[in-house]
Each structure stands twice: as structure tokens, then as C-alpha cells.
Design a protein around this motif. Structure first.
Motif, PDB file in Angstrom:
ATOM      1  N   LYS A  27       1.125  -0.887   0.019  1.00 39.74           N
ATOM      2  CA  LYS A  27      -0.010   0.191   0.229  1.00 39.74           C
ATOM      3  C   LYS A  27       0.935   1.040   0.086  1.00 39.74           C
ATOM      4  CE  LYS A  27      -4.219  -1.795   1.590  1.00 39.74           C
ATOM      5  NZ  LYS A  27      -5.428  -1.806   2.845  1.00 39.74           N
ATOM      6  N   HIS A  31      -3.646   3.294   0.039  1.00 42.98           N
ATOM      7  CA  HIS A  31      -3.792   2.059  -0.499  1.00 42.98           C
ATOM      8  C   HIS A  31      -3.350   1.807  -1.740  1.00 42.98           C
ATOM      9  CE1 HIS A  31      -7.017   5.092   0.315  1.00 42.98           C
ATOM     10  NE2 HIS A  31      -6.115   6.279   0.273  1.00 42.98           N
ATOM     11  N   THR A  32      -3.722   0.945  -2.251  1.00 45.19           N
ATOM     12  CA  THR A  32      -3.497  -0.312  -3.834  1.00 45.19           C
ATOM     13  C   THR A  32      -2.763   0.829  -4.862  1.00 45.19           C
ATOM     14  OG1 THR A  32      -5.167  -0.935  -3.968  1.00 45.19           O
ATOM     15  CG2 THR A  32      -3.999  -2.006  -2.736  1.00 45.19           C
TER      16      THR A  32
ATOM     17  N   ASP B 243       1.286   3.605   6.228  1.00 40.91           N
ATOM     18  CA  ASP B 243      -0.261   3.478   5.679  1.00 40.91           C
ATOM     19  C   ASP B 243      -1.074   4.090   6.911  1.00 40.91           C
ATOM     20  OD1 ASP B 243      -2.017   2.072   5.403  1.00 40.91           O
ATOM     21  OD2 ASP B 243      -1.812   0.097   5.684  1.00 40.91           O
TER      22      ASP B 243
END
Lengths: 129, 336
Positions: A27, A31-32, B243
Motif C-alpha cells: 500500500k 491505498h493500493t 499506512d
């Protein structure tokens, strides 16, 4: 708002894998790559945004042009079904492959004409139907 | 054939020569005359044969010509077939289209789902479309651009809503929108007496100000994942290793750990306080006991001093149990 200019040395990549609940896709900021590229390719449907990219000289960057070429995988299945703004997004992607258009979109008049004509086409198509 | 005829001619000539020779000797020979007749008959037969032969040759020539013509026709047909085959092979790739479609099969349900998903962005809602007059949109282009920005002009082209997208240009509604709204007012109020006043109409129209764009608006782009990515880059964080979910989880965990540590510290402090309190109580008790003992001993001493000195030997025997009692109490405290 836009991503950083890529280095020319960026190697060509395969399209990202389709979203899957079990995938361990790396990620980027949560987000990918699939999500980011889908969002970007749809944002290209907005002529204002493309004009903005042109004004920042992104469209003259060979790496960015190569990226636009790479993004064409969205025009094919199975990626096509994820596009929720198909009309403007796919047309813009097609237009952006042409060098002349990449230069011309810098003009606010063309940008505005695209917006107006796009809206007109959407409404008139509905009327005819 | 020629040889055969030549032989016949030769025989006729020979026969004639013999006959003439015999006639020139004035001894005409009947035999020679018969030989000439016979040779002549053979010659005629040979000539007839020649005629048949010539006719056959002609026939053969004709047949050969026919064969050639047919050969040519066959070749032409074959080459035409070859051409056709080549053309067929050339157009063969189009046959792969169905197989390509089979590669990505989809059901009707999926198709309908997709149609439902995109219809929001490809088809304007009926209330927004109705009464749209797109013709003035083009000429007003420069005004819109200078006045309300492009999003304002979208609203103008949609027109019927009489407003702009609340998410995009709510703060700066284009002046053109107001104009078109006002100009529609008289005609609408004249159409029917039961209609609501114009200024109330937007209130009952659920599609009032409904946004319709065939592409993501600038605001949506600004609030999307790419914007977050750019924000991270601007803050000097490498998005590859960042993340938000992970970060949030980590923060929560840290918070929890901090809370637990606080709780532990608090408990420890309470424990310590309790111990100190107990210690103080114990010490107070000890002091009290010591005081009592002292008092007691003082009393004994006093009593001892009052008693005769000879009875003083009994004092250690009486004080010893007191000391044991004292130790017992100390042990009890430790167990607590």
C-alpha cells in the motif's frame, strides 16, 4: 493534488492485480496501486484537471506520456468494469495519447469547450434516447 | 502416311513407265495396263486414307485447342480460388472476437450492476435535464469563465435546477444562473393557478441543485487518495512505508500501553501508600505497645522498687513472655 513527476527511468509495469480481499498488495499511503491508478484515470476525465496537469508541464514529460500509454489498460476488460465515469474518462485517455491534444489542452478555451460539449452530449444523448 | 503415298505414286509411275515402255516398243502389254490400273486404285485408296488422316489431324488440333482453353479456364478458376482463400485467411483474425469475449464472460446481473453504477455519471437526473436549453451555454463561455469558474458554468448549462452544485461552487454561484432562473419565472407562474410560487418550487423538488457531472469534480479529486498521497509527500513522509490504518492502530496501541502504564503506576502508588499507611499504623501500634510495656515495666519497676530487693530475681522471668508476644505481633504484620 498531483503526484510528483516521475523519473524517466521508471520501468514499465504490468497492470496492478484486481482487488481481492485476501491479497497482500503493498500500500502507498494506505491505498493500493489499483485504487490510486483507478482514481487517477478517472480524474483525467475532468478537463480542468488535465488543463492543470498541462499547466504544470506534466504532459510534456516523456515519462508521464509513457504512463498515459500504460494507463490504457483501463480501456480493456477486466479493468473496464471498475470505471464509473466511462464516457469522459475513456475519451480523454484516448485524446491524451495524441501529442497535439496534449499541447492544445493548455488552452482554457479548449478546456471549457470540452466541459460544455461533454455536458451537452450527455444531455442530448439522453434526449434522443 | 507420306511414305505410304510415296510408295503408291512410285508404283503408279513404275507401272506407267512399264506401259509406256511397252507401248513405245509397239508391244502394248495388257499386264502393264492392268498394273497401272491397279496402282492407280491403290493410289486412290491411299488418297482417301490421306483425307481421313487430314480430317483426324484437324480434329486433333481442334481438340487440343479446346483442351488448352479448358486448361486456361481451370487455371483461372484455381487461381481465383487461391486468391479467395488468401483473402479468407487475411480476414481470419476477426473470427477471434467471440473467443476474446468468452475470455471475460459476464452475466446479465453484472451488466445491470455496472449500468446502475455508471448511470449516475452518464445520465442526468430527469429533473435536471428537463427544460435544459443548451444553446446559450456556448456563447456565454468567456463570461462564465471570468465570473464563476468552470463549475459555475456547468450549473448554468444544466439550467433547470436554478443553482449550482453545492459541493463545487456553492460559495460563488455564477451570475448567469440567477439570470436564467429569473427569466423563467413569468412563464412558469402563468401556466397554472395551482402551481406553487416560484420561490417555493426548489423546496419541493428533491432534485434541486442535484449535481451531475460526467467526470469527477475538482473537489472530489482534492479529497481523494491521490491528494492524501500528495499531502504525505508534502509532509515529508514516504507513502510507501506509511499506512494510515497501520499508523492509527499503532497510535491506539501506544495510547493503550500508555494508559496501562499509568494504571499500573497508579496501582503501584496506591499499593505503596497502603503499605506506608500500614507501616505507619504498625509503627504506631509498636510505639503504643512499647509505651504500654514501658508503662507496665515502669509500674513493675516501681512495684519492684517498692518490693524487697530480694524479689527482683523474678523480673526476667516475667518480662520474657512480653518480649515473645511482641515478636508474634511483628510476624503477623509481615504476613499482611
Amino acid at each position: 493534488m498531483a503526484s510528483e513527476p516521475m523519473s524517466v527511468g521508471s520501468s514499465a509495469q504490468d497492470p496492478p492485480p484486481l482487488p481481492d480481499a485476501t491479497s497482500q498488495e503493498p500500500k502507498y499511503g494506505g491505498h493500493t496501486r489499483f485504487e490510486l491508478e483507478l482514481e487517477f484515470v478517472q480524474a483525467l476525465g475532468n478537463p480542468e484537471y488535465v488543463n492543470y496537469l498541462a499547466s504544470r508541464k506534466f504532459l510534456q514529460n516523456p515519462a508521464f506520456v509513457a504512463y498515459l500509454d500504460y494507463l490504457q489498460y483501463w480501456t480493456r476488460p477486466p479493468y473496464l468494469q471498475y470505471i464509473t465515469y466511462p464516457t469522459s474518462c475513456l475519451k480523454m485517455l484516448e485524446l491524451l495519447q495524441v501529442e497535439r491534444f496534449r499541447k492544445d489542452i493548455l488552452s482554457p478555451n479548449l478546456t471549457h469547450a470540452l466541459v460544455t460539449e461533454g455536458m451537452k452530449a450527455a444531455v442530448e444523448w439522453h434526449r434522443e434516447g | 502416311m507420306d511414305k505410304k503415298l510415296d510408295a503408291s505414286f512410285e508404283r503408279v509411275e513404275k507401272a506407267l513407265a512399264v506401259l509406256i515402255d511397252s507401248m513405245s516398243k509397239y508391244t502394248p502389254s495388257e499386264k502393264a495396263a492392268n498394273g497401272v490400273v491397279k496402282a492407280q486404285r491403290e493410289l486412290f485408296l491411299g488418297l482417301e486414307e490421306l483425307e481421313i488422316h487430314q480430317r483426324n489431324v484437324a480434329r486433333i488440333r481442334q481438340l487440343e485447342q479446346e483442351t488448352e482453353a479448358l486448361d486456361a479456364q481451370t487455371k483461372q478458376t484455381i487461381s481465383a480460388l487461391w486468391e479467395m482463400r488468401k483473402e479468407l485467411v487475411a480476414v481470419a483474425p476477426t473470427k477471434f472476437t467471440p473467443t476474446k469475449e468468452e475470455k471475460y464472460p459476464f452475466t446479465t446481473q453484472q451488466l445491470l450492476d455496472y449500468a446502475r453504477r455508471i448511470s449516475r455519471n452518464t445520465l442526468p437526473p430527469p429533473g435536471v435535464t428537463n427544460g435544459v436549453d443548451l444553446s446559450p451555454a456556448a456563447p456565454t463561455t468567456p463570461d462564465d469563465q471570468s465570473a464563476g469558474g468552470p463549475n459555475g458554468s456547468f450549473a448554468n448549462s444544466i439550467g433547470g435546477g436554478g443553482g449550482s452544485d453545492p459541493g463545487t461552487a456553492a460559495s460563488t454561484p455564477a451570475p448567469g444562473v440567477q439570470d436564467s432562473f429569473v427569466s423563467q419565472a413569468p412563464s412558469q407562474s402563468l401556466t397554472g393557478a395551482t402551481e406553487l410560487p416560484v420561490h417555493l418550487k426548489p423546496a419541493v423538488n428533491p432534485l434541486e441543485n442535484a449535481p451531475f457531472f460526467t467526470f469527477p469534480t475538482i473537489d472530489r479529486i482534492r479529497s481523494g487518495a491521490l491528494a492524501q498521497y500528495q499531502d504525505l509527500v508534502n509532509r515529508g513522509i514516504d507513502p510507501k512505508i506509511y499506512d494510515p490504518e497501520e499508523e492509527e492502530r499503532r497510535l491506539k496501541q501506544e495510547e493503550q500501553e500508555r494508559k496501562e502504564a499509568e494504571e499500573r503506576a497508579r496501582q503501584e502508588m496506591e499499593e505503596q501508600e497502603r503499605r506506608m499507611r500500614e507501616e505507619r499504623e504498625r509503627m504506631a501500634r509498636e510505639r503504643e505497645l512499647a509505651r504500654q510495656q514501658q508503662q507496665q515495666e515502669g509500674g513493675i519497676d516501681r512495684r519492684g522498687s517498692v518490693l524487697a530487693p530480694g524479689q527482683g530475681g523474678g523480673q526476667p522471668g516475667r518480662s520474657a513472655p512480653k518480649q515473645f508476644t511482641f515478636l508474634d505481633e511483628d510476624d503477623d504484620d509481615d504476613e499482611d
